[in-house]
Design a protein around this motif. Structure first.
Motif, PDB file in Angstrom:
ATOM      1  N   LEU A   4      15.167  -3.360 -11.522  1.00 18.86           N
ATOM      2  CA  LEU A   4      13.985  -2.869 -10.829  1.00 18.86           C
ATOM      3  C   LEU A   4      14.315  -2.611  -9.359  1.00 18.86           C
ATOM      4  N   GLY A   5      15.121  -3.503  -8.756  1.00  7.30           N
ATOM      5  CA  GLY A   5      15.546  -3.300  -7.380  1.00  7.30           C
ATOM      6  C   GLY A   5      16.359  -2.025  -7.215  1.00  7.30           C
ATOM      7  N   ASP A   6      17.235  -1.769  -8.164  1.00  4.46           N
ATOM      8  CA  ASP A   6      18.025  -0.535  -8.124  1.00  4.46           C
ATOM      9  C   ASP A   6      17.131   0.693  -8.268  1.00  4.46           C
ATOM     10  N   ASP A   7      16.136   0.591  -9.153  1.00  5.88           N
ATOM     11  CA  ASP A   7      15.208   1.713  -9.352  1.00  5.88           C
ATOM     12  C   ASP A   7      14.385   1.966  -8.086  1.00  5.88           C
ATOM     13  N   LEU A   8      13.932   0.882  -7.431  1.00  4.33           N
ATOM     14  CA  LEU A   8      13.144   1.040  -6.209  1.00  4.33           C
ATOM     15  C   LEU A   8      13.988   1.687  -5.108  1.00  4.33           C
ATOM     16  N   ARG A   9      15.236   1.255  -4.993  1.00  2.00           N
ATOM     17  CA  ARG A   9      16.117   1.835  -3.981  1.00  2.00           C
ATOM     18  C   ARG A   9      16.337   3.332  -4.246  1.00  2.00           C
ATOM     19  N   ALA A  10      16.566   3.695  -5.506  1.00  2.50           N
ATOM     20  CA  ALA A  10      16.772   5.105  -5.846  1.00  2.50           C
ATOM     21  C   ALA A  10      15.509   5.918  -5.576  1.00  2.50           C
ATOM     22  N   TRP A  11      14.358   5.360  -5.899  1.00  2.79           N
ATOM     23  CA  TRP A  11      13.083   6.052  -5.678  1.00  2.79           C
ATOM     24  C   TRP A  11      12.845   6.279  -4.195  1.00  2.79           C
ATOM     25  N   HIS A  45       0.811  -1.219   0.000  1.00  7.78           N
ATOM     26  CA  HIS A  45       0.000   0.000   0.000  1.00  7.78           C
ATOM     27  C   HIS A  45       0.844   1.268   0.000  1.00  7.78           C
ATOM     28  N   PHE A  46       1.878   1.303   0.856  1.00 10.02           N
ATOM     29  CA  PHE A  46       2.623   2.550   1.048  1.00 10.02           C
ATOM     30  C   PHE A  46       3.890   2.661   0.194  1.00 10.02           C
ATOM     31  N   LEU A  47       4.415   1.523  -0.281  1.00 14.55           N
ATOM     32  CA  LEU A  47       5.661   1.591  -1.045  1.00 14.55           C
ATOM     33  C   LEU A  47       5.487   1.173  -2.500  1.00 14.55           C
ATOM     34  N   LEU A  48       5.059  -0.068  -2.722  1.00 13.17           N
ATOM     35  CA  LEU A  48       5.087  -0.598  -4.079  1.00 13.17           C
ATOM     36  C   LEU A  48       4.022   0.016  -4.982  1.00 13.17           C
ATOM     37  N   ALA A  49       2.802   0.181  -4.488  1.00 10.43           N
ATOM     38  CA  ALA A  49       1.764   0.772  -5.338  1.00 10.43           C
ATOM     39  C   ALA A  49       2.141   2.190  -5.781  1.00 10.43           C
ATOM     40  N   PRO A  50       2.597   3.067  -4.883  1.00 10.13           N
ATOM     41  CA  PRO A  50       3.043   4.395  -5.344  1.00 10.13           C
ATOM     42  C   PRO A  50       4.239   4.319  -6.299  1.00 10.13           C
ATOM     43  N   PHE A  51       5.149   3.382  -6.045  1.00  9.41           N
ATOM     44  CA  PHE A  51       6.308   3.218  -6.928  1.00  9.41           C
ATOM     45  C   PHE A  51       5.865   2.843  -8.339  1.00  9.41           C
ATOM     46  N   ILE A  52       4.921   1.907  -8.455  1.00 11.02           N
ATOM     47  CA  ILE A  52       4.406   1.498  -9.761  1.00 11.02           C
ATOM     48  C   ILE A  52       3.708   2.675 -10.446  1.00 11.02           C
ATOM     49  N   ALA A  53       2.890   3.397  -9.679  1.00 12.29           N
ATOM     50  CA  ALA A  53       2.131   4.515 -10.255  1.00 12.29           C
ATOM     51  C   ALA A  53       3.041   5.608 -10.795  1.00 12.29           C
ATOM     52  N   GLU A  54       4.120   5.883 -10.082  1.00 13.70           N
ATOM     53  CA  GLU A  54       4.983   7.008 -10.463  1.00 13.70           C
ATOM     54  C   GLU A  54       6.049   6.656 -11.491  1.00 13.70           C
ATOM     55  N   THR A  55       6.466   5.391 -11.512  1.00 17.97           N
ATOM     56  CA  THR A  55       7.594   5.032 -12.385  1.00 17.97           C
ATOM     57  C   THR A  55       7.211   4.147 -13.555  1.00 17.97           C
ATOM     58  N   GLY A  56       6.009   3.544 -13.533  1.00 20.93           N
ATOM     59  CA  GLY A  56       5.640   2.612 -14.590  1.00 20.93           C
ATOM     60  C   GLY A  56       6.425   1.326 -14.532  1.00 20.93           C
ATOM     61  N   ALA A  64      15.150   8.959  -2.815  1.00 25.01           N
ATOM     62  CA  ALA A  64      14.776  10.316  -3.225  1.00 25.01           C
ATOM     63  C   ALA A  64      13.569  10.842  -2.462  1.00 25.01           C
ATOM     64  N   GLN A  65      12.641   9.951  -2.115  1.00 28.30           N
ATOM     65  CA  GLN A  65      11.416  10.389  -1.449  1.00 28.30           C
ATOM     66  C   GLN A  65      10.905   9.319  -0.498  1.00 28.30           C
ATOM     67  N   PRO A  66      11.655   9.036   0.561  1.00 24.62           N
ATOM     68  CA  PRO A  66      11.203   8.005   1.506  1.00 24.62           C
ATOM     69  C   PRO A  66       9.853   8.366   2.110  1.00 24.62           C
ATOM     70  N   PRO A  67       8.887   7.459   2.075  1.00 23.37           N
ATOM     71  CA  PRO A  67       7.530   7.782   2.552  1.00 23.37           C
ATOM     72  C   PRO A  67       7.497   8.160   4.022  1.00 23.37           C
ATOM     73  N   TRP A  68       8.501   7.734   4.783  1.00 23.82           N
ATOM     74  CA  TRP A  68       8.468   7.980   6.225  1.00 23.82           C
ATOM     75  C   TRP A  68       9.193   9.269   6.622  1.00 23.82           C
ATOM     76  N   ILE A  69       9.729  10.021   5.663  1.00 23.41           N
ATOM     77  CA  ILE A  69      10.564  11.162   6.006  1.00 23.41           C
ATOM     78  C   ILE A  69       9.796  12.236   6.770  1.00 23.41           C
ATOM     79  N   SER A  70       8.500  12.369   6.484  1.00 24.76           N
ATOM     80  CA  SER A  70       7.716  13.420   7.152  1.00 24.76           C
ATOM     81  C   SER A  70       6.736  12.859   8.158  1.00 24.76           C
ATOM     82  N   MET A  71       6.963  11.609   8.571  1.00 29.40           N
ATOM     83  CA  MET A  71       5.997  10.979   9.470  1.00 29.40           C
ATOM     84  C   MET A  71       6.114  11.473  10.902  1.00 29.40           C
TER      85      MET A  71
END
Length: 295
Positions: free
Chosen positions: A276-283, A102-113, A286-293
């Motif tokens: 894909l693993g490298d792309d996920l790590r870079a993503w 919900h919080f990592l992979l779905a947004p990653f797919i939506a933003e990066t294709g 760049a914008q860790p979902p927990w940075i503003s938690m």
């Protein structure tokens, strides 16, 4: 025995209804019945009994149903592999836990294709086992076994989340020491979650006893209980239900949950999954979902 008749048989057996199978396969009921009758003739056995409750498998039908699941899975997997290898249409299925999906992979797919066409969600301790059954890659918080290819794509901080009226206990410090919550009612996602493993490991290493820790079914449940003052939620999820969040530390060092991406070394798309693993790590960098938690 052809693929179509086996597909129709599997659908009838699973749904226990010819009409439901026809709707699922988008064909007429007579077409389903004709294929089943032909299958019984070729095999020389009766596969179903008609009963008031629906279509009931005979002993021979139960055996074929058991075999058909594997046959159909292999056939569909072969189609996916061939399409990916020779038509340049990568279609990957990932297995993960619900929070990660919900919080990592779905947004990653939506933003990066990213070339992931489905996410299967299971309990944390079932992620690696499911990779062997019906997925191309796994993303989880349990370290994969040594025979897997593996990338650590990120680490997620464990947060103490509490009702606003309890936040004044932590506001001044900003960080919450594990020892400071050892006597509180602590809510920890169970089922082998990464938070559960990380917190219990830190407690054992530093001799801290969590006297009133309780496992709950999911991070969402922990947050809901914390929101109305029924405990402190230890989770990695973004705050919900109005809770406040603070980083959990031990001796000033954050308690973190690693996130691993893994796959079989002989997978036909191993290079694609590695990229894909490298792309996920870079993503995530760049914008860790927990940075503003927290805070």
């Amino acid at each position: 025995m052809d693929f179509r008749s086996l597909t129709y048989f599997e659908s009838v057996a699973r749904l226990q209804s010819v009409s439901s199978a026809a709707a699922e396969c988008v064909v007429s009921q007579p077409a389903i019945s004709k294929q089943i009758a032909g299958l019984e003739t070729r095999l020389g056995v009766k596969l179903f009994h008609r009963a008031p409750t629906g279509m009931v498998l005979t002993p021979a039908g139960r055996k074929l149903y058991e075999l058909s699941a594997d046959i159909l899975h292999r056939a569909r997997h072969a189609e996916t592999v061939m399409r990916a290898m020779y038509r340049d249409e990568p279609q990957l299925t990932a297995v993960t836990q619900e929070t990660t999906a919900h919080f990592l992979l779905a947004p990653f797919i939506a933003e990066t294709g990213a070339p992931i066409i489905d996410l299967r969600t299971v309990r944390p301790y079932d992620v690696d086992r499911t990779l062997d059954e019906d997925a191309d890659l796994a993303v989880g918080t349990h370290r994969p076994p040594d025979h897997r290819e593996c990338r650590t794509v990120s680490v997620s901080p464990v947060l103490v989340q509490c009702a606003p009226q309890e936040a004044e206990l932590f506001d001044e410090a900003g960080l919450v020491e594990l020892a400071a919550v050892s006597g509180s009612d602590v809510l920890v996602p169970g089922h082998g979650s990464g938070v559960e493993l990380a917190v219990r490991s830190a407690s054992a290493r530093h001799g801290i006893k969590l006297e009133s820790a309780r496992s709950v079914n999911s991070p969402t449940v922990a947050q809901a209980l914390a929101a109305n003052g029924r405990g402190l939620a230890l989770v990695t999820d973004p705050p919900r239900f109005g809770v406040r969040a603070f980083p959990l530390v031990v001796d000033g060092h954050p308690i973190e949950v690693p996130i691993y991406l893994s796959w079989d070394r002989d997978h036909y798309a191993t290079n694609l999954i590695a990229a894909l693993g490298d792309d996920l790590r870079a993503w995530l960098d760049a914008q860790p979902p927990w940075i503003s938690m927290a805070g």
